[in-house]
Design an enzyme around this catalytic site. Structure first.
Site, PDB file in Angstrom:
ATOM      1  N   GLU A  90      31.265  31.103  24.414  1.00 54.37           N
ATOM      2  CA  GLU A  90      29.884  31.537  24.576  1.00 54.37           C
ATOM      3  C   GLU A  90      28.983  30.523  23.887  1.00 54.37           C
ATOM      4  O   GLU A  90      29.124  30.277  22.688  1.00 54.37           O
ATOM      5  CB  GLU A  90      29.695  32.939  24.007  1.00 54.37           C
ATOM      6  N   ARG A 112      23.585  38.752  43.071  1.00 50.85           N
ATOM      7  CA  ARG A 112      24.611  39.643  43.624  1.00 50.85           C
ATOM      8  C   ARG A 112      25.158  39.182  44.974  1.00 50.85           C
ATOM      9  O   ARG A 112      25.618  39.987  45.778  1.00 50.85           O
ATOM     10  CB  ARG A 112      24.073  41.074  43.756  1.00 50.85           C
ATOM     11  N   ASP A 123      28.877  29.452  33.795  1.00 53.08           N
ATOM     12  CA  ASP A 123      28.211  30.580  34.439  1.00 53.08           C
ATOM     13  C   ASP A 123      27.239  31.208  33.446  1.00 53.08           C
ATOM     14  O   ASP A 123      27.677  31.817  32.479  1.00 53.08           O
ATOM     15  CB  ASP A 123      29.261  31.582  34.893  1.00 53.08           C
ATOM     16  N   GLY A 137      23.248  30.671  45.102  1.00 53.28           N
ATOM     17  CA  GLY A 137      23.019  31.794  45.996  1.00 53.28           C
ATOM     18  C   GLY A 137      22.117  32.802  45.328  1.00 53.28           C
ATOM     19  O   GLY A 137      21.711  32.631  44.177  1.00 53.28           O
ATOM     20  N   HIS A 179      32.377  41.615  33.389  1.00 50.93           N
ATOM     21  CA  HIS A 179      32.807  40.272  33.814  1.00 50.93           C
ATOM     22  C   HIS A 179      34.034  39.818  33.019  1.00 50.93           C
ATOM     23  O   HIS A 179      34.974  39.262  33.586  1.00 50.93           O
ATOM     24  CB  HIS A 179      31.665  39.260  33.619  1.00 50.93           C
ATOM     25  N   ALA A 212      30.183  30.615  28.992  1.00 48.03           N
ATOM     26  CA  ALA A 212      29.175  31.651  29.201  1.00 48.03           C
ATOM     27  C   ALA A 212      27.896  31.276  28.462  1.00 48.03           C
ATOM     28  O   ALA A 212      27.944  30.901  27.290  1.00 48.03           O
ATOM     29  CB  ALA A 212      29.698  32.989  28.695  1.00 48.03           C
ATOM     30  N   ARG A 227      37.933  38.966  34.515  1.00 47.65           N
ATOM     31  CA  ARG A 227      38.588  37.658  34.392  1.00 47.65           C
ATOM     32  C   ARG A 227      39.986  37.762  33.800  1.00 47.65           C
ATOM     33  O   ARG A 227      40.869  37.016  34.185  1.00 47.65           O
ATOM     34  CB  ARG A 227      37.723  36.725  33.542  1.00 47.65           C
TER      35      ARG A 227
END
Length: 173
Positions: A60, A10, A78, A7, A48, A32, A52
């Site tokens: 990471e 935001r 993500d 998408g 973020h 991440a 969570r």
């Protein structure tokens, strides 16, 4: 299972993905991929993390996702956009090499016996970029999104926080 969530910026992708992952696991993994390039970006990452909470195990990893074994886990990756950005800038103007390296790494991780929820940006919806570098990046992003979508069992487009199912090859329950 591989579920790609795409998408615009935001659009609500990450929140949708987080809710989906929590419906599948009480102790999910968050993979991440972002580098921290300035203080504003660091603050966004911290927001973020706080959202969570403690039930997530966060790893990471900027590029080498396959260094980690997620067998039997539910993993939220993500995001692909920030991940492919790392290849893009590390490889200079060699976009073919960036795509080759990213596909190779994806092939390794997607073979793991786990559930993947993968977040990416759909950059092509925003019009034609105004410069050569942005156009190169959009092309690379589009190519890697198509590569993942072909491998995915499910693909969901998020628009204004609302999911639109584009692909679902999973058996109906």
């Amino acid at each position: 299972m591989i579920h790609l969530i795409t998408g615009g910026q935001r659009s609500g992708k990450s929140l949708f993905a987080e809710k989906l992952v929590l419906s599948l696991s009480e102790s999910p993994f968050y993979l991440a991929t972002s580098r921290v390039w300035d203080e504003a970006h660091r603050e966004r990452i911290e927001i973020h993390k706080k959202r969570r909470g403690d039930q997530w195990t966060t790893i990471e990893e900027e590029k080498n996702l396959s260094l980690h074994d997620f067998t039997g886990k539910v993993v939220l990756l993500d995001c692909i956009t920030l991940w492919i950005n790392n290849f893009f800038f590390d490889n200079g103007e060699d976009d073919k090499e960036s795509l080759r390296q990213a596909k190779e790494e994806l092939d390794k991780i997607l073979k793991q016996n786990c559930d993947w929820i993968i977040v990416t940006n759909e950059l092509g919806l925003g019009g034609h970029p105004g410069n050569k570098i942005a156009m190169r990046f959009n092309d690379l992003q589009g190519a890697i999104n198509q590569y993942i979508a072909q491998k995915a069992d499910c693909v969901t487009l998020i628009v204004s926080g609302l999911p639109l199912e584009l692909k679902n090859t999973l058996p109906k329950q």
